[in-house]
Design a protein around this motif. Structure first.
Motif, mmCIF file in Angstrom:
data_model
loop_
_atom_site.group_PDB
_atom_site.id
_atom_site.type_symbol
_atom_site.label_atom_id
_atom_site.label_comp_id
_atom_site.label_asym_id
_atom_site.label_seq_id
_atom_site.Cartn_x
_atom_site.Cartn_y
_atom_site.Cartn_z
ATOM 1 N N ILE A 9 0.841 -1.206 0.000
ATOM 2 C CA ILE A 9 0.000 0.000 0.000
ATOM 3 C C ILE A 9 0.874 1.253 0.000
ATOM 4 O O ILE A 9 0.583 2.235 -0.696
ATOM 5 N N ARG A 10 1.953 1.204 0.776
ATOM 6 C CA ARG A 10 2.873 2.354 0.826
ATOM 7 C C ARG A 10 3.492 2.603 -0.540
ATOM 8 O O ARG A 10 3.628 3.760 -0.976
ATOM 9 N N LEU A 11 3.858 1.533 -1.243
ATOM 10 C CA LEU A 11 4.429 1.660 -2.582
ATOM 11 C C LEU A 11 3.437 2.297 -3.540
ATOM 12 O O LEU A 11 3.784 3.197 -4.318
ATOM 13 N N LEU A 17 0.896 4.255 -2.796
ATOM 14 C CA LEU A 17 0.702 5.662 -2.431
ATOM 15 C C LEU A 17 1.868 6.525 -2.911
ATOM 16 O O LEU A 17 1.663 7.657 -3.387
ATOM 17 N N LEU A 18 3.084 6.010 -2.770
ATOM 18 C CA LEU A 18 4.253 6.759 -3.249
ATOM 19 C C LEU A 18 4.193 6.961 -4.750
ATOM 20 O O LEU A 18 4.475 8.052 -5.263
ATOM 21 N N ARG A 19 3.832 5.896 -5.480
ATOM 22 C CA ARG A 19 3.747 5.991 -6.941
ATOM 23 C C ARG A 19 2.638 6.957 -7.367
ATOM 24 O O ARG A 19 2.798 7.713 -8.322
ATOM 25 N N SER A 71 1.526 9.517 -5.626
ATOM 26 C CA SER A 71 1.990 10.883 -5.320
ATOM 27 C C SER A 71 2.927 11.387 -6.412
ATOM 28 O O SER A 71 2.807 12.539 -6.862
ATOM 29 N N GLN A 90 11.321 -8.217 -3.964
ATOM 30 C CA GLN A 90 10.243 -7.508 -3.295
ATOM 31 C C GLN A 90 9.143 -8.462 -2.846
ATOM 32 O O GLN A 90 8.493 -8.239 -1.825
ATOM 33 N N ARG A 128 7.851 -8.771 1.008
ATOM 34 C CA ARG A 128 6.463 -8.629 1.426
ATOM 35 C C ARG A 128 5.980 -9.855 2.207
ATOM 36 O O ARG A 128 5.145 -9.744 3.094
#
Length: 317
Positions: A2-4, A6-8, A10, A311, A315
């Motif tokens: 989820i963090r990945l 959101l970063l992408r 943004s 990755q 995970r």
């Protein structure tokens, strides 16, 4: 994960904002007058002044940008300076044509690049490898508009197998649609495959030199099993990143090809906008292409992260 995402996302938003600023400034500072292009060379100074006032072209550039951006957020892409037609609906009508052309060309490019690149890597420094590298060099040096003209000469004028141009929607007549789209798609796909062949070959060579591939070969795995079962997944990770960029180039380089084959897509829309200095048309078409390219890069970036074993392991840890 989820963090990945959101970063992408943004980075996607920030990149799109920066691209919109660059597009707006570039299009508006180019030499030429949109008012003269719309009104004709005999337009008086008063008529030009009135046209610029009606369309907000006499205001500061940053005010024009904010006004345009606000209307875009509301789904209003403005009206063409030439004929007053709303740009948004016209763009939506043309988008499927360009999308179909780009997808067909991309499929052709990958059908050529993936097997040839993998085959060349497997036969490294042999006649096969040199032949594939030579083919990639030839394809990469051919301008797509020249190839398009050659295809028309052969398949339309000489053999009379394919129509010279035009567009029929896929839903109306799939066979005629394919016959009309195959030459434009080949014109783009063959040239695009040159870079992808090199990337696939280089990526596969790197993977084939790793320890686990040598171990698989030492255990008696056949050549095709090693390539397609063990090496292909890892080789596709860097390949997908480059392929996404190449797909963006395909989508953005259809201007001349659509004009040659009389395809009513976004590319021909851009060409009309350039010729007529039609700012709403140019901005909307360029922004649509930018959004599409960034979206494809975002999706492929996330897909590559999912395919990366390192990755995946992180995970699951």
């Amino acid at each position: 994960m989820i963090r990945l995402v959101l970063l992408r996302l943004s980075a996607f938003v920030l990149t799109l904002f920066a691209a919109s600023v660059v597009l707006f400034i570039t299009i508006n500072v180019l030499p030429g007058s949109a008012a003269k292009a719309a009104l004709g060379i005999d337009a008086t100074a008063q008529a030009i002044q009135r046209f610029e006032a009606q369309n907000g072209l006499d205001r500061p550039l940053f005010v024009q940008y904010l006004d345009w951006l606000g209307r875009v957020f509301q789904g209003d892409f403005g009206k063409s300076f030439q004929n007053g037609v709303a740009v948004g609906p016209e763009l939506l009508k043309r988008l499927p044509v360009t999308l179909e052309l780009a997808v067909l060309a991309f499929i052709i490019a990958n059908l050529i690049a993936v097997p040839l690149g993998a085959w060349a890597a497997r036969r490294h420094q042999r006649a096969t490898d040199r032949s594939v590298s030579f083919l990639a060099t030839i394809l990469g040096s051919i301008p797509n508009f020249w190839l398009a003209t050659l295809l028309v000469l052969i398949f339309t004028l000489k053999l009379r197998w394919l129509p010279p141009g035009g567009f029929t929607p896929l839903s109306v007549n799939p066979w005629l649609n394919l016959r009309q789209m195959i030459m434009p798609a080949l014109s783009l796909g063959l040239v695009s495959s040159a870079l992808l062949i090199r990337i696939m070959r280089a990526s596969m060579l790197e993977v084939l030199s790793t320890d686990y591939i040598r171990t698989a070969s030492a255990k008696g795995a056949g050549g095709m099993v090693v390539v397609f079962r063990h090496a292909m997944r890892n080789a596709l990770i860097p390949y997908l990143n480059v392929a996404a960029v190449e797909f963006g180039f395909l989508f953005g380089s259809v201007v001349v090809i659509e004009d040659i084959f009389l395809l009513p897509g976004v590319g021909s829309f851009v060409l009309v906008g350039i010729i007529n200095r039609d700012y709403p048309v140019l901005l909307s078409a360029a922004l649509a292409i930018t959004v599409f390219v960034l979206t494809v890069n975002l999706v492929v970036d996330l897909a590559a992260s999912l395919l990366d074993p390192r990755q995946v392991k992180a995970r699951n840890a």
